[in-house]
Design a protein around this motif. Structure first.
Motif: not given
Length: 209
Positions: A109-131
């Motif tokens: 899970f941590l390895d896959l979360c290192a992918a740029p698209d996962v980092q940007q969408i799931l971990l950077v933007d999603a908490p802020a955009v979706l709440g």
């Protein structure tokens, strides 16, 4: 309203309306994922999305009420893919038991979360955009059952003592989410990920009592 993808070689007679609708939606999600992952949610316009997808603006608003609605679909599809990839990775490596599978799954899970698209969408933007609540809800929808299933197997095989499995699964999922968020915000992400491997190992070991 025209919801077809421009430039498609498929004749309308050869595809059902449901197939065309599904294809257009998938094309929009794919285009959104590429744009959101490279530019970030705030910098992506709806015009850029329809141009990248090769569809009309009407098609975009036929399937999604706004850019945030499309982003939510992109986020959910990426979350589903992430959980599927973790499950496949566990199956491929054939760990010796459910606890070993859980430790391996945390690392995958941590390895896959290192992918740029996962980092940007799931971990950077999603908490802020979706709440926060909506972000967590999607994670629970896809990952909680996998974790709870491994815990159930671990109890059945005597690797861990009887315990409330659903609350334990929630705690483990929350820990994994926090671990991924920590790594995504670290200055030295590789070091942070390696440190989190050890932290996750200790957390999993701790539920054995």
């Amino acid at each position: 309203m025209n919801t077809s993808v421009r430039g498609s070689g498929d004749s309308p007679a050869r595809r059902t309306q449901a197939e065309r609708t599904a294809a257009t939606r998938a094309t929009l999600i794919d285009a959104g994922r590429k744009l959101f992952s490279t530019k970030g949610f705030a910098e992506v316009s709806t015009q850029a999305i329809v141009e990248a997808a090769g569809v009309t603006r009407g098609a975009l608003y036929h399937h999604f009420k706004d850019k945030t609605d499309l982003f939510a679909a992109v986020h959910e599809s990426l979350e589903a893919q992430l959980v599927t990839d973790v499950a496949r990775g566990i199956a491929a490596q054939q760990p010796t038991g459910p606890m070993a599978a859980m430790r391996l799954g945390a690392r995958l899970f941590l390895d896959l979360c290192a992918a740029p698209d996962v980092q940007q969408i799931l971990l950077v933007d999603a908490p802020a955009v979706l709440g926060w609540d909506r972000w967590r809800e999607v994670g629970v929808k896809y990952a909680l059952g996998v974790i709870e299933g491994l815990l159930t197997q671990a109890v059945a095989q005597g690797e861990i003592p009887e315990q409330p499995l659903r609350p334990t699964a929630h705690v483990l999922l929350g820990a994994l989410d926090e671990a991924a968020l920590y790594v995504s915000r670290a200055e030295d992400r590789q070091r942070a990920r390696e440190e989190m491997y050890a932290v996750c190992d200790r957390i999993v070991a701790g539920i054995a009592g």
